[in-house]
Design a protein around this motif. Structure first.
Motif, mmCIF file in Angstrom:
data_model
loop_
_atom_site.group_PDB
_atom_site.id
_atom_site.type_symbol
_atom_site.label_atom_id
_atom_site.label_comp_id
_atom_site.label_asym_id
_atom_site.label_seq_id
_atom_site.Cartn_x
_atom_site.Cartn_y
_atom_site.Cartn_z
ATOM 1 N N VAL A 10 1.290 -1.489 -0.235
ATOM 2 C CA VAL A 10 0.153 -0.057 0.140
ATOM 3 C C VAL A 10 0.844 1.344 -0.453
ATOM 4 O O VAL A 10 1.736 1.667 0.929
ATOM 5 C CB VAL A 10 -1.151 -0.017 1.038
ATOM 6 N N GLU A 11 1.241 2.161 -0.778
ATOM 7 C CA GLU A 11 2.218 3.269 -1.086
ATOM 8 C C GLU A 11 1.353 4.437 -2.153
ATOM 9 O O GLU A 11 0.656 3.252 -3.400
ATOM 10 C CB GLU A 11 2.963 2.630 -1.679
ATOM 11 N N ASP A 12 0.743 5.346 -1.695
ATOM 12 C CA ASP A 12 0.201 6.365 -3.054
ATOM 13 C C ASP A 12 0.850 6.956 -3.395
ATOM 14 O O ASP A 12 0.622 7.361 -5.024
ATOM 15 C CB ASP A 12 -0.777 7.811 -1.827
ATOM 16 N N CYS A 34 -1.796 -1.547 -3.961
ATOM 17 C CA CYS A 34 -2.746 -0.357 -3.424
ATOM 18 C C CYS A 34 -2.510 1.132 -3.422
ATOM 19 O O CYS A 34 -1.138 1.298 -3.305
ATOM 20 C CB CYS A 34 -4.360 -0.675 -2.564
ATOM 21 N N ASP A 35 -2.737 1.743 -4.105
ATOM 22 C CA ASP A 35 -2.665 3.408 -3.952
ATOM 23 C C ASP A 35 -3.557 3.925 -3.065
ATOM 24 O O ASP A 35 -3.234 5.886 -2.643
ATOM 25 C CB ASP A 35 -2.372 3.970 -4.939
ATOM 26 N N SER A 36 -3.748 3.666 -2.256
ATOM 27 C CA SER A 36 -4.784 4.321 -0.905
ATOM 28 C C SER A 36 -4.966 2.986 0.270
ATOM 29 O O SER A 36 -4.987 1.714 -0.569
ATOM 30 C CB SER A 36 -6.577 4.966 -1.272
ATOM 31 N N GLY A 37 -5.017 3.791 1.340
ATOM 32 C CA GLY A 37 -5.537 3.129 2.159
ATOM 33 C C GLY A 37 -6.431 2.530 2.601
ATOM 34 O O GLY A 37 -6.854 1.429 2.912
ATOM 35 N N ILE A 44 -6.172 -6.141 1.433
ATOM 36 C CA ILE A 44 -5.332 -7.238 2.339
ATOM 37 C C ILE A 44 -6.436 -8.006 3.000
ATOM 38 O O ILE A 44 -6.213 -9.285 2.516
ATOM 39 C CB ILE A 44 -4.573 -6.745 3.451
ATOM 40 N N ARG A 45 -8.162 -7.737 3.230
ATOM 41 C CA ARG A 45 -9.011 -8.310 3.296
ATOM 42 C C ARG A 45 -9.648 -9.501 2.675
ATOM 43 O O ARG A 45 -9.874 -10.964 3.081
ATOM 44 C CB ARG A 45 -10.247 -8.016 4.316
#
Ligand code: CA
Length: 223
Positions: A10-12, A34-37, A44-45
């Protein structure tokens, strides 16, 4: 069994995220970026990956907050990437439940090494770390930093025995009884010879000063 271990990043910063994805894929992992939390948390889920890499500074949910939420239900290994390398940030990350963190900028090799450590820790419950030493009792493997140290079966048993309680001094007699299963003749230097061999092998892997000699008594692992 999955043939490749899965990692969610996860890295914007899309450039960094894409680069990491390519490099981790190159190292043999299946990677989702993924680019947002929020998107990261749902990926992840859904995927239940083997490990997650979280950027600390995200515009919606920060890495520490994602780690906190994951920790409520999951023991998944979490590595946080951060631009800050100060004490307050480290404390925040550890409190969030992250297993490790890496300050930017970093080399991909360093991230891969940290990932390797976390995945090994989770492969069995019987892994112990003492400083740079990792003992994997189930696989009978020992690592100094990232390098495997190949010990004979007796050397392995001896080191594991000493590592039961780092800092405690084990007498030669205790060592003989518990590692060799018998008292050796008083003149025997077999314990000392094995210790010397273990030290030599650790030294070859860059490890110094792990085992302390207590003159006239025995040996202890430095704690
Ligand atoms: Ca960021």
């Amino acid at each position: 069994m999955k043939d490749r271990q899965q990692i969610v990043i996860v890295e914007d910063d899309v450039d960094i995220g894409k680069l990491l994805k390519l490099e981790l894929e190159d190292a043999g992992f299946a990677v989702t970026h993924c680019d947002s939390g929020i998107r990261g948390l749902s990926a992840i889920r859904e995927q239940n990956p083997d490990l997650v890499v979280l950027d600390l500074g995200l515009p919606d949910l920060g890495g520490a907050e994602i780690a906190r939420r994951l920790r409520q239900t999951s023991e998944i290994p979490i590595i946080i990437l951060t631009a800050a390398d100060d004490v307050a940030t480290k404390v925040e990350m550890l409190n969030s439940g992250a297993d490790d963190y890496l300050a930017k900028p970093f080399h991909t090799e360093e991230l891969l090494a940290r990932i390797g450590v976390q995945l090994r820790h989770r492969s069995t419950g019987l892994v112990q770390t003492i400083g740079a030493l990792t003992l994997d009792a189930a696989r009978r493997q020992i690592f100094w930093e990232e390098q495997e140290v190949r010990l004979s079966p007796r050397e392995f048993d001896l080191l594991v025995y000493l590592c039961h309680q780092p800092g405690r001094v084990y007498s030669r007699q205790e060592i003989e009884k518990n590692v060799w299963g018998e008292d050796l003749p008083p003149s025997s230097n077999v314990v000392d010879v094995h210790i010397a061999n273990i030290r030599g092998k650790l030294r070859d892997a860059g490890g110094f000063g792990l085992i302390r000699t207590v003159r006239g008594v025995g040996y202890a692992i430095k704690s």
